[in-house]
Design a protein around this motif. Structure first.
Motif, PDB file in Angstrom:
ATOM      1  N   ALA A  83       0.399  -1.672   0.151  1.00  0.00           N
ATOM      2  CA  ALA A  83       0.040   0.222  -0.220  1.00  0.00           C
ATOM      3  C   ALA A  83       1.116   1.089   0.227  1.00  0.00           C
ATOM      4  CB  ALA A  83      -1.222   0.203   1.276  1.00  0.00           C
ATOM      5  N   ARG A  84       1.615   1.244   1.125  1.00  0.00           N
ATOM      6  CA  ARG A  84       3.060   2.680   0.939  1.00  0.00           C
ATOM      7  C   ARG A  84       3.316   2.675  -0.193  1.00  0.00           C
ATOM      8  NH1 ARG A  84       5.220   5.344   4.787  1.00  0.00           N
ATOM      9  NH2 ARG A  84       7.437   6.582   3.316  1.00  0.00           N
ATOM     10  N   LEU A  85       3.696   1.458  -1.169  1.00  0.00           N
ATOM     11  CA  LEU A  85       4.504   1.549  -2.711  1.00  0.00           C
ATOM     12  C   LEU A  85       3.234   2.497  -3.805  1.00  0.00           C
ATOM     13  CD1 LEU A  85       6.406  -1.602  -2.651  1.00  0.00           C
ATOM     14  CD2 LEU A  85       7.378   0.770  -2.713  1.00  0.00           C
ATOM     15  N   TRP A  86       2.252   1.865  -3.536  1.00  0.00           N
ATOM     16  CA  TRP A  86       1.289   2.597  -4.350  1.00  0.00           C
ATOM     17  C   TRP A  86       1.032   4.154  -4.121  1.00  0.00           C
ATOM     18  CZ3 TRP A  86      -3.597  -0.338  -6.549  1.00  0.00           C
ATOM     19  CH2 TRP A  86      -2.766  -1.608  -7.708  1.00  0.00           C
ATOM     20  N   ALA A  87       1.307   4.937  -2.622  1.00  0.00           N
ATOM     21  CA  ALA A  87       0.997   5.450  -2.151  1.00  0.00           C
ATOM     22  C   ALA A  87       1.930   6.599  -2.315  1.00  0.00           C
ATOM     23  CB  ALA A  87       0.878   5.486  -0.648  1.00  0.00           C
ATOM     24  N   GLU A  88       2.967   6.423  -2.085  1.00  0.00           N
ATOM     25  CA  GLU A  88       4.005   6.678  -2.455  1.00  0.00           C
ATOM     26  C   GLU A  88       4.238   7.749  -3.735  1.00  0.00           C
ATOM     27  OE1 GLU A  88       7.824   4.516  -1.809  1.00  0.00           O
ATOM     28  OE2 GLU A  88       7.379   4.959   0.971  1.00  0.00           O
ATOM     29  N   TYR A  89       3.723   6.648  -4.945  1.00  0.00           N
ATOM     30  CA  TYR A  89       3.988   7.105  -6.253  1.00  0.00           C
ATOM     31  C   TYR A  89       3.157   8.141  -6.588  1.00  0.00           C
ATOM     32  CZ  TYR A  89       2.440   7.115 -11.183  1.00  0.00           C
ATOM     33  OH  TYR A  89       1.857   6.987 -11.821  1.00  0.00           O
ATOM     34  N   GLY A  91       2.330  10.662  -3.151  1.00  0.00           N
ATOM     35  CA  GLY A  91       2.429  10.971  -2.447  1.00  0.00           C
ATOM     36  C   GLY A  91       0.982  11.762  -1.718  1.00  0.00           C
ATOM     37  N   GLY A  92       0.506  10.229  -1.952  1.00  0.00           N
ATOM     38  CA  GLY A  92      -0.990   9.791  -0.988  1.00  0.00           C
ATOM     39  C   GLY A  92      -1.840  10.821  -1.752  1.00  0.00           C
ATOM     40  N   MET A  93      -1.925  11.545  -3.289  1.00  0.00           N
ATOM     41  CA  MET A  93      -3.117  12.345  -3.544  1.00  0.00           C
ATOM     42  C   MET A  93      -3.763  11.450  -4.067  1.00  0.00           C
ATOM     43  SD  MET A  93      -2.373  15.125  -3.426  1.00  0.00           S
ATOM     44  CE  MET A  93      -0.374  15.557  -2.289  1.00  0.00           C
ATOM     45  N   LEU A  94      -3.513  10.162  -5.034  1.00  0.00           N
ATOM     46  CA  LEU A  94      -4.991   8.807  -4.900  1.00  0.00           C
ATOM     47  C   LEU A  94      -5.620   8.421  -4.333  1.00  0.00           C
ATOM     48  CD1 LEU A  94      -2.604   7.526  -7.724  1.00  0.00           C
ATOM     49  CD2 LEU A  94      -4.209   9.323  -7.995  1.00  0.00           C
ATOM     50  N   GLY A  95      -6.702   8.699  -4.078  1.00  0.00           N
ATOM     51  CA  GLY A  95      -7.319   7.659  -2.429  1.00  0.00           C
ATOM     52  C   GLY A  95      -8.522   6.735  -3.200  1.00  0.00           C
ATOM     53  N   ARG A  96      -8.179   6.581  -3.869  1.00  0.00           N
ATOM     54  CA  ARG A  96      -9.265   5.465  -4.946  1.00  0.00           C
ATOM     55  C   ARG A  96      -8.977   4.225  -5.243  1.00  0.00           C
ATOM     56  NH1 ARG A  96     -14.014   4.627  -1.810  1.00  0.00           N
ATOM     57  NH2 ARG A  96     -14.274   6.448  -1.327  1.00  0.00           N
ATOM     58  N   THR A  97      -7.082   4.563  -5.256  1.00  0.00           N
ATOM     59  CA  THR A  97      -6.563   3.387  -5.770  1.00  0.00           C
ATOM     60  C   THR A  97      -7.371   2.021  -5.264  1.00  0.00           C
ATOM     61  OG1 THR A  97      -4.916   3.160  -4.009  1.00  0.00           O
ATOM     62  CG2 THR A  97      -4.312   4.275  -5.892  1.00  0.00           C
ATOM     63  N   GLY A  98      -6.719   0.595  -5.953  1.00  0.00           N
ATOM     64  CA  GLY A  98      -7.912  -0.115  -5.824  1.00  0.00           C
ATOM     65  C   GLY A  98      -7.707  -0.638  -4.994  1.00  0.00           C
ATOM     66  N   VAL A 292      -4.876   4.528   6.113  1.00  0.00           N
ATOM     67  CA  VAL A 292      -3.766   5.112   6.980  1.00  0.00           C
ATOM     68  C   VAL A 292      -2.257   4.910   6.757  1.00  0.00           C
ATOM     69  CG1 VAL A 292      -3.230   5.475   9.900  1.00  0.00           C
ATOM     70  CG2 VAL A 292      -5.297   4.774   9.599  1.00  0.00           C
ATOM     71  N   THR A 293      -1.766   3.947   5.890  1.00  0.00           N
ATOM     72  CA  THR A 293      -1.073   3.888   5.437  1.00  0.00           C
ATOM     73  C   THR A 293      -0.839   5.154   4.243  1.00  0.00           C
ATOM     74  OG1 THR A 293      -0.331   1.484   5.893  1.00  0.00           O
ATOM     75  CG2 THR A 293       0.367   2.524   3.338  1.00  0.00           C
ATOM     76  N   ARG A 294      -1.413   5.417   3.462  1.00  0.00           N
ATOM     77  CA  ARG A 294      -1.388   6.383   2.749  1.00  0.00           C
ATOM     78  C   ARG A 294      -1.465   7.331   3.515  1.00  0.00           C
ATOM     79  NH1 ARG A 294      -5.558  10.346   0.483  1.00  0.00           N
ATOM     80  NH2 ARG A 294      -7.428   8.913   2.138  1.00  0.00           N
ATOM     81  N   THR A 295      -2.136   7.417   4.281  1.00  0.00           N
ATOM     82  CA  THR A 295      -2.411   9.486   4.715  1.00  0.00           C
ATOM     83  C   THR A 295      -1.372   9.375   5.258  1.00  0.00           C
ATOM     84  OG1 THR A 295      -4.025   8.479   6.609  1.00  0.00           O
ATOM     85  CG2 THR A 295      -5.073   9.222   4.959  1.00  0.00           C
ATOM     86  N   THR A 296      -0.692   8.852   5.739  1.00  0.00           N
ATOM     87  CA  THR A 296       0.541   9.158   6.449  1.00  0.00           C
ATOM     88  C   THR A 296       1.901   9.545   5.221  1.00  0.00           C
ATOM     89  OG1 THR A 296       0.006   6.926   8.565  1.00  0.00           O
ATOM     90  CG2 THR A 296       2.558   7.899   7.864  1.00  0.00           C
ATOM     91  N   VAL A 297       1.515   8.585   4.083  1.00  0.00           N
ATOM     92  CA  VAL A 297       2.725   8.656   2.596  1.00  0.00           C
ATOM     93  C   VAL A 297       2.621  10.391   3.130  1.00  0.00           C
ATOM     94  CG1 VAL A 297       2.970   8.424   0.804  1.00  0.00           C
ATOM     95  CG2 VAL A 297       3.356   6.429   2.429  1.00  0.00           C
ATOM     96  N   LYS A 298       0.408  10.896   2.940  1.00  0.00           N
ATOM     97  CA  LYS A 298       0.560  11.858   2.318  1.00  0.00           C
ATOM     98  C   LYS A 298       1.197  13.114   2.981  1.00  0.00           C
ATOM     99  CE  LYS A 298      -3.708  14.049   0.140  1.00  0.00           C
ATOM    100  NZ  LYS A 298      -4.865  14.058   0.071  1.00  0.00           N
ATOM    101  N   THR A 299       0.872  12.768   4.730  1.00  0.00           N
ATOM    102  CA  THR A 299       1.940  13.893   5.287  1.00  0.00           C
ATOM    103  C   THR A 299       3.532  14.295   5.161  1.00  0.00           C
ATOM    104  OG1 THR A 299       0.250  12.784   7.148  1.00  0.00           O
ATOM    105  CG2 THR A 299       1.984  14.446   7.898  1.00  0.00           C
TER     106      THR A 299
END
Ligand SMILES: Cc1cc2nc3c(=O)[nH]c(=O)nc-3n(C[C@H](O)[C@H](O)[C@H](O)COP(=O)(O)OP(=O)(O)OC[C@H]3O[C@@H](n4cnc5c(N)ncnc54)[C@H](O)[C@@H]3O)c2cc1C
Length: 476
Positions: A83-89, A91-98, A292-299
């Motif tokens: 989840a983190r690798l996808w979120a890093e792509y 910066g956590g802006m994509l909220g609806r990744t699969g 939370v993984t995504r929003t942490t990457v976003k932070t």
């Protein structure tokens, strides 16, 4: 097929013909300028699945890691890493990744008895559906909320009972639904729409027609997707570093006599049970672990951006700037700690999968929507007029190049580089894309106010009060 590539994803969209409106009928979603950037990004994400950290093997096939059924703490770590690798792509802006809804499906696939408790067929339907989505690496979006006609009455009473999505009839083939759902992000570029039960349904005859869960293809006959204005303005990725690539459009979903076959119906006619579909199956916990993984990457993205901006214009030694930066870094650690705690304190649940502990994840879900609002604010504070002195990329070259490199230079960088960085700041804090991100994060988990009310209701304050009681000398 199991994990698919970006090419597979593009092919799947080319084979679909959803009824999409965006300033008129969209003839071809893959060719429309509002969607090309986001489709490219999602294709990149699917291509990343060649990396073994994003997929797992089972019976000779590779599947997206978001379908891994966690049996141990280590499995949760594997899910988080992916989840983190996808979120890093993004910066956590994509909220609806699969991976977000795949987390829910993974829980549903294990919680068969929860569905069977309503009807044995629903368990079979859900199991077959999850297998199909996993085998074909289908991209889902979902929709929950009713149209915002009049919030002082129930969903069933909106527009005299004519607006909210409801079951209008059923026969031997399936159910027929009509009405609207407020928004589904990414619906035009998704393969399937998971129509989840509304969150608050009253057990009783009135809410019976509104109590269901089903899935349909995004291009099913009778479904119209009405998009908002795009927030991408057709400029380069230098001019619009985020909007050009990560603009996920939101669409109102209007169902007109849509026929849903029985094998795609997962729940029907159980208002009280509908309210617990996510929480009681363990889906909320797996989804929160992803989000939370995504929003942490976003932070982390905002902390990185603030550091870069502060350094670029030489404000990084001022106390108030350092204080703001320190607070962002503290927030990063809070997100990371919550994830580790949720994993460490997880346990095998009644359905036999290792469920992260909800307590730290629930705390972040209640805190982040409001905390997030402060991050763009810090970017605006740091950037000041630098966030408006932003010529087009084309003007940073050619006859203005020397002027721009001189007059818009940063402490250690030429003008065109500083402009590129501050364009990112603009898109993260000032642009319409940034405004939508702030709205999105605020409402990502639902309305924060009933959420915090529910959080408080579920909380046990007795241990905290005990400390106070002891200091007051009560009960001596
Ligand atoms: C950008 C964006 C993308 C989204 N994408 C999706 C998606 O893909 N899928 C999906 O299912 N949902 C999506 N949503 C919807 C999201 O889940 C909702 O916004 C959220 O649940 C809040 O519901 P609402 O928007 O209907 O707000 P409303 O319920 O209409 O609330 C509006 C305001 O009125 C107040 N209010 C309403 N009712 C009451 C009451 N009874 N008592 C007191 N105050 C009240 C609220 O506190 C709030 O301040 C998205 C939302 C946004 C903003």
């Amino acid at each position: 097929m199991a994990v698919r590539s970006g090419g597979d994803y593009r092919e799947s969209l080319a084979a679909m013909s959803p009824l999409v409106y965006l300033d008129g009928r969209v003839e071809s979603v893959p060719d429309h300028p509002a969607f090309t950037g986001i489709i490219d990004s999602y294709a990149d994400l699917y291509d990343m699945q060649g990396d073994d950290r994003l997929a797992f093997e089972e019976d000779g096939s590779r599947y997206a890691m978001s379908f891994l059924v966690p049996r141990t703490q280590d499995d949760l770590v594997r899910r988080r890493t992916a989840a983190r690798l996808w979120a890093e792509y993004s910066g956590g802006m994509l909220g609806r990744t699969g991976d977000f809804l795949n987390a829910a499906l993974t829980a549903f696939s294990q919680a068969g008895s929860w569905f069977a408790d309503a009807d044995a067929q629903f368990e079979k339907n859900m199991a077959a559906y999850v297998t199909w989505v996993r085998e074909n690496d289908i991209l889902l979006t979902s929709t929950v909320g009713s149209p915002q006609a009049n919030r002082s009455v129930s969903a069933a009473e909106q527009g005299g009972g004519e607006t909210t999505l409801r079951v209008v009839s059923q026969d031997s083939d399936g159910i027929v639904v009509s009405g609207a759902r407020m928004v589904a992000t990414n619906a035009p570029i998704a393969n399937e729409i998971l129509v989840m039960p509304q969150t608050v349904l009253r057990p009783g005859l009135d809410d019976m027609p509104y109590s269901f869960a089903f899935a349909v293809p995004a291009d099913i006959e009778g479904l119209t997707l009405i998009c908002r204005r795009p927030l991408r303005h057709g400029n380069s990725v230098v001019d619009e570093p985020l909007a050009a690539r990560f603009e996920e459009i939101d669409a109102v979903c209007v169902f007109t006599q849509v026929r849903v076959p029985w094998d795609r119906v997962f729940l029907l006619g159980h208002p009280a049970k509908s309210n617990g579909m996510l929480t009681q199956t363990g889906a909320t916990a797996l989804m929160a672990h992803q989000s939370v993984t995504r929003t942490t990457v976003k932070t982390e993205f905002y902390a990185g951006l603030l550091s870069e901006m502060a350094e670029a214009i030489g404000i990084d030694r001022y106390d108030h700037v350092r204080d703001d930066l320190a607070q962002a870094l503290v927030a990063v650690q809070m997100g990371k700690s919550a994830l580790r705690a949720a994993e460490a304190d997880g346990a095998v649940n009644e359905y036999g999968f290792f469920q992260p502990d909800m307590a730290p994840l629930a705390a972040v879900r209640n805190w982040f929507p409001r905390y997030f609002q402060t991050l763009p604010e810090k970017v605006r504070k740091f950037g000041a007029s630098g966030l408006t002195a932003l010529p087009y990329e084309s003007d940073t070259r050619g006859e203005l190049e020397a002027d721009i490199d001189r007059y818009l230079q940063g402490r250690n960088v030429p003008g065109h580089e500083r402009v590129h960085l501050f364009n990112l700041g603009f898109d993260a804090a000032v642009s319409s894309f940034a405004g939508r991100q702030a709205l999105y994060e605020y409402y990502f988990h639902g309305d924060p106010l009933p959420m915090s009310a529910a959080y408080l209701t579920a909380a046990d304050t007795s241990a905290h009060r005990q400390i106070v009681a002891k200091i007051l000398g009560r009960g001596r």
